[in-house]
Motif scaffolding. Structure first.
Motif, short mmCIF file in Angstrom:
data_model
loop_
_atom_site.label_atom_id
_atom_site.label_comp_id
_atom_site.label_asym_id
_atom_site.label_seq_id
_atom_site.Cartn_x
_atom_site.Cartn_y
_atom_site.Cartn_z
N HIS A 1 0.83 -1.19 0.00
CA HIS A 1 0.00 0.00 0.00
C HIS A 1 0.87 1.25 0.00
CE1 HIS A 1 -4.05 -1.52 0.17
NE2 HIS A 1 -3.74 -2.37 1.13
N THR A 2 0.29 2.34 -0.48
CA THR A 2 1.01 3.60 -0.56
C THR A 2 0.40 4.67 0.34
OG1 THR A 2 -0.33 4.29 -2.45
CG2 THR A 2 1.72 3.12 -2.92
N SER A 3 -0.49 4.26 1.24
CA SER A 3 -1.08 5.18 2.19
C SER A 3 -1.55 4.38 3.40
CB SER A 3 -2.24 5.96 1.56
OG SER A 3 -2.67 6.99 2.42
N ALA A 4 -2.16 5.05 4.36
CA ALA A 4 -2.58 4.40 5.60
C ALA A 4 -3.62 3.32 5.32
CB ALA A 4 -3.15 5.43 6.57
N VAL A 5 -3.47 2.17 5.94
CA VAL A 5 -4.41 1.06 5.78
C VAL A 5 -5.51 1.25 6.82
CG1 VAL A 5 -4.65 -1.43 5.62
CG2 VAL A 5 -2.45 -0.37 5.12
N TYR B 1 -10.48 -11.05 7.18
CA TYR B 1 -10.01 -12.35 6.72
C TYR B 1 -11.08 -13.06 5.90
CZ TYR B 1 -5.49 -13.05 8.99
OH TYR B 1 -4.16 -12.99 9.33
N SER B 2 -10.61 -13.94 5.00
CA SER B 2 -11.52 -14.82 4.29
C SER B 2 -11.95 -15.95 5.22
CB SER B 2 -10.83 -15.41 3.05
OG SER B 2 -9.79 -16.28 3.45
N PRO B 3 -13.08 -16.63 4.95
CA PRO B 3 -13.52 -17.73 5.83
C PRO B 3 -12.53 -18.88 5.90
CG PRO B 3 -15.32 -17.00 4.43
CD PRO B 3 -14.09 -16.31 3.93
N THR B 4 -11.69 -19.05 4.89
CA THR B 4 -10.71 -20.13 4.90
C THR B 4 -9.48 -19.79 5.72
OG1 THR B 4 -9.66 -19.30 2.87
CG2 THR B 4 -11.46 -20.90 2.63
N GLY B 5 -9.27 -18.52 6.05
CA GLY B 5 -8.10 -18.11 6.80
C GLY B 5 -6.82 -18.07 6.02
N LYS B 6 -6.87 -18.28 4.70
CA LYS B 6 -5.66 -18.30 3.89
C LYS B 6 -5.33 -16.94 3.28
CE LYS B 6 -6.09 -23.17 2.60
NZ LYS B 6 -6.20 -24.14 1.48
N GLU B 7 -6.31 -16.03 3.24
CA GLU B 7 -6.10 -14.72 2.64
C GLU B 7 -6.86 -13.68 3.46
OE1 GLU B 7 -5.53 -15.62 -2.11
OE2 GLU B 7 -7.57 -15.43 -1.33
N PHE B 8 -6.49 -12.42 3.26
CA PHE B 8 -7.26 -11.32 3.84
C PHE B 8 -7.25 -10.15 2.88
CE2 PHE B 8 -2.95 -10.97 5.58
CZ PHE B 8 -2.62 -9.66 5.27
N VAL B 9 -8.27 -9.30 3.01
CA VAL B 9 -8.43 -8.15 2.14
C VAL B 9 -8.28 -6.89 2.97
CG1 VAL B 9 -10.94 -8.16 2.43
CG2 VAL B 9 -9.94 -7.07 0.42
N THR B 10 -7.72 -5.86 2.36
CA THR B 10 -7.45 -4.62 3.08
C THR B 10 -8.07 -3.44 2.33
OG1 THR B 10 -5.34 -4.31 1.90
CG2 THR B 10 -5.29 -5.53 3.97
N ALA B 11 -8.45 -2.43 3.11
CA ALA B 11 -8.96 -1.17 2.57
C ALA B 11 -7.96 -0.07 2.90
CB ALA B 11 -10.32 -0.84 3.18
N CYS B 12 -7.68 0.77 1.93
CA CYS B 12 -6.59 1.73 2.10
C CYS B 12 -7.05 3.14 1.74
CB CYS B 12 -5.39 1.33 1.24
SG CYS B 12 -3.94 2.36 1.53
N TYR B 13 -6.32 4.10 2.28
CA TYR B 13 -6.58 5.51 2.00
C TYR B 13 -6.12 5.90 0.60
CZ TYR B 13 -7.97 9.86 4.32
OH TYR B 13 -8.66 10.97 4.73
N HIS C 1 -9.39 -1.47 -7.98
CA HIS C 1 -9.61 -0.03 -7.99
C HIS C 1 -10.55 0.32 -9.12
CE1 HIS C 1 -6.97 0.40 -11.55
NE2 HIS C 1 -6.25 -0.55 -10.97
N THR C 2 -11.22 1.44 -8.99
CA THR C 2 -12.03 1.98 -10.07
C THR C 2 -11.74 3.48 -10.18
OG1 THR C 2 -13.91 2.50 -8.63
CG2 THR C 2 -13.89 0.33 -9.66
N LYS C 3 -12.21 4.07 -11.26
CA LYS C 3 -11.90 5.47 -11.50
C LYS C 3 -12.62 6.39 -10.53
CE LYS C 3 -11.58 8.79 -15.31
NZ LYS C 3 -11.84 9.02 -16.75
N ARG C 4 -13.84 6.01 -10.11
CA ARG C 4 -14.63 6.89 -9.27
C ARG C 4 -14.47 6.59 -7.78
NH1 ARG C 4 -20.70 7.02 -10.71
NH2 ARG C 4 -20.57 8.58 -9.07
N MET C 5 -13.88 5.47 -7.44
CA MET C 5 -13.78 5.10 -6.02
C MET C 5 -12.79 6.01 -5.30
SD MET C 5 -13.24 1.35 -4.32
CE MET C 5 -11.57 1.10 -4.92
N GLN C 6 -13.23 6.54 -4.16
CA GLN C 6 -12.39 7.40 -3.35
C GLN C 6 -11.81 6.60 -2.18
OE1 GLN C 6 -11.59 10.56 -4.35
NE2 GLN C 6 -12.72 9.90 -6.17
N ARG C 7 -11.43 7.25 -1.13
CA ARG C 7 -10.77 6.59 -0.01
C ARG C 7 -11.67 5.51 0.59
NH1 ARG C 7 -9.44 12.19 0.54
NH2 ARG C 7 -7.20 12.51 0.26
N VAL C 8 -11.13 4.32 0.70
CA VAL C 8 -11.91 3.16 1.15
C VAL C 8 -11.80 3.09 2.67
CG1 VAL C 8 -12.34 0.72 0.83
CG2 VAL C 8 -11.28 2.03 -1.00
#
Length: 458
Positions: A294-298, A303-315, A334-341
């Motif tokens: 990431h290039t900004s604050a997370v 976590y996923s239900p399997t515990g093998k991966e996780f997803v993050t939202a970033c500034y 990412h999308t063009k219109r999506m702002q800070r998650v």
């Protein structure tokens, strides 16, 4: 020239009469070819071109994976302010509860992508949102110092008024429910444990910090709570005890915490220094892994239900998916219109990801970008599994590795990544120069995992 015709030799054709057989619901007649099993010899000397052929197939499978990688499925619009909280229904895959900065709570039907109910829950922004494990009620807390309990159903009309309202002494920053009991926890100036039948907390925890802004119950060891405090620490609590267990202090503040649902002692913290840190709660002095890209604050992690991966939202206006055992992400959304998650959730069927951001939209993504939705035939499943094994077999070949890792990213992320790379190289070069021009042992080697840890307190 004379042409001589060859005399025709009569050939006797022997017809084998066999009883009718059945094949996939139909009767085989005498004129159908017999069903014979053809044995295969796996001797490598008989298949000299097996490796080149499989490499080409792995290369084609990798290219097709990138061609069909279209993770964005749709958006749920309706909020009038930025989305601050999301809550998964533990009993229904098609239900979602969201809350925004203007105090509005919405209940969504994900299969139809429609809003089922809209509630004006709080006067200010909604700070926390959680659901009962039975799926019949949910809880909200806001900046108006109020904790509310709502009845929740999808089969009939929901009431517009809460079931109960509790006025807290201070602003409640976050709320989370126990995974089996009628107990929930809130945090603010201190961590309070509540029983649903009472209006006063049954237990309170405080450890010389100005405030705790995020808490999360452990889904396996259900009496454990992890919290992120304002003094840059991560604190562990046991609701059966009378005092907090231990804490670890980092150089920068952590914004959120998530427990691994398959390993009770592992949790991951989203930090302000653009990284995520996975800890083993039995030894907090050193993280077991540092996840960077990431290039900004997370802001959030789940976590996923399997515990093998996780997803993050970033500034930095993006989502990333990390394997738990790797330091770099395997996917960026990412999308063009999506702002800070602000918030992100992984669905309980392990197929979708839900994100809420500042531009008032809730977006639905595929957990695997190139996955085909809908029912797959047997041939499609076999082909997909075969391609996955080939990609795994040839994953370290340069061309396949280059294609599978390549992602198009927005310009601000591309430039920020290059800048961070230069900063890290410069720090590494300066440290090497100081070590080369100092006495032996004056500049010790510090592992990258330990550089951000200040100390552990018990």
């Amino acid at each position: 020239m004379l042409w001589h015709s060859t005399p025709t030799i009569p050939v006797q054709i022997r017809v084998h009469h066999r009883p009718p057989q059945r094949k996939e619901g139909r009767v085989l007649r005498d004129y159908d070819p017999p069903i014979d099993q053809i044995p295969r010899n796996y001797d490598p000397s008989l298949h000299p071109f097996e490796a080149p052929r499989e490499y080409v197939r792995a290369l084609n499978a990798t290219k097709l994976e990138r061609v069909f990688a279209k993770p964005f499925l749709g958006a749920l619009d309706g909020h009038k302010d930025g989305v601050n909280c999301l809550c998964k229904d533990p009993t229904r895959l098609s239900s979602l509860i969201s809350a925004s900065y203007d105090g509005e709570v919405r209940i969504w039907n994900l299969s139809q992508r429609t809003c089922v109910k809209t509630l004006q829950a709080h006067d200010g922004l909604v700070q926390g949102l959680c659901c009962h494990p039975k799926g019949n009620k949910f809880f909200t807390c806001g900046s108006d110092q109020v904790i509310k309990q709502w009845r929740y159903t999808m089969e009939e009309e929901m009431p517009d008024e809460p079931v109960s309202t509790i006025l807290g002494k201070t602003v409640v920053q976050c709320i989370d429910h126990h995974w089996s009991d009628d107990v929930y926890a809130t945090c603010g100036d201190q961590v309070d444990i509540w029983n649903e039948a009472r209006t006063e907390p049954i237990r309170s925890f405080k450890w010389n910090v100005d405030g705790v802004h995020h808490i999360k119950f452990n889904p396996v060891e259900k009496h454990l709570i992890g919290g992120c405090a304002s003094d840059r620490s991560i604190i562990l609590y046991d609701i059966r005890g009378s005092s907090p267990l231990r804490k670890v202090i980092l150089k920068l503040k952590s914004n959120a915490i998530a427990w691994n649902p398959m390993e009770a002692y592992v949790f991951t913290a989203a930090n302000e220094d653009y990284n995520l840190y996975s800890f083993d709660m039995r030894n907090l002095s050193l993280p077991i892994n540092v996840h960077m890209d990431h290039t900004s604050a997370v802001m959030d992690v789940d976590y996923s239900p399997t515990g093998k991966e996780f997803v993050t939202a970033c500034y930095d206006k993006s989502l990333r998916i990390f394997p738990t055992d790797k330091g770099h992400s395997r996917e960026i959304y990412h999308t063009k219109r999506m702002q800070r998650v602000r918030i992100v959730k992984w669905s309980l069927d392990n197929r979708y990801i839900l994100s809420g951001s500042d531009e008032m939209n809730i977006r639905i993504w595929k957990a695997r970008a190139s996955e085909k939705l809908g029912t797959l035939s047997i041939r499609e499943k076999t082909s997909f599994n075969y391609g996955e094994k080939l990609k795994e077999k040839f994953q370290h070949h340069p061309e396949i590795k280059r294609i599978s890792r390549h992602r198009h990213v927005p310009k601000h992320i591309y430039t920020a990544s290059a800048e961070l790379r230069q900063i890290r190289m410069s720090k590494r070069r300066k440290e090497a120069n100081r070590r080369a021009h100092s006495k032996p042992g004056a500049v010790p080697h510090v592992p990258a995992r330990k550089k951000q840890i200040v100390r552990e307190v018990e």
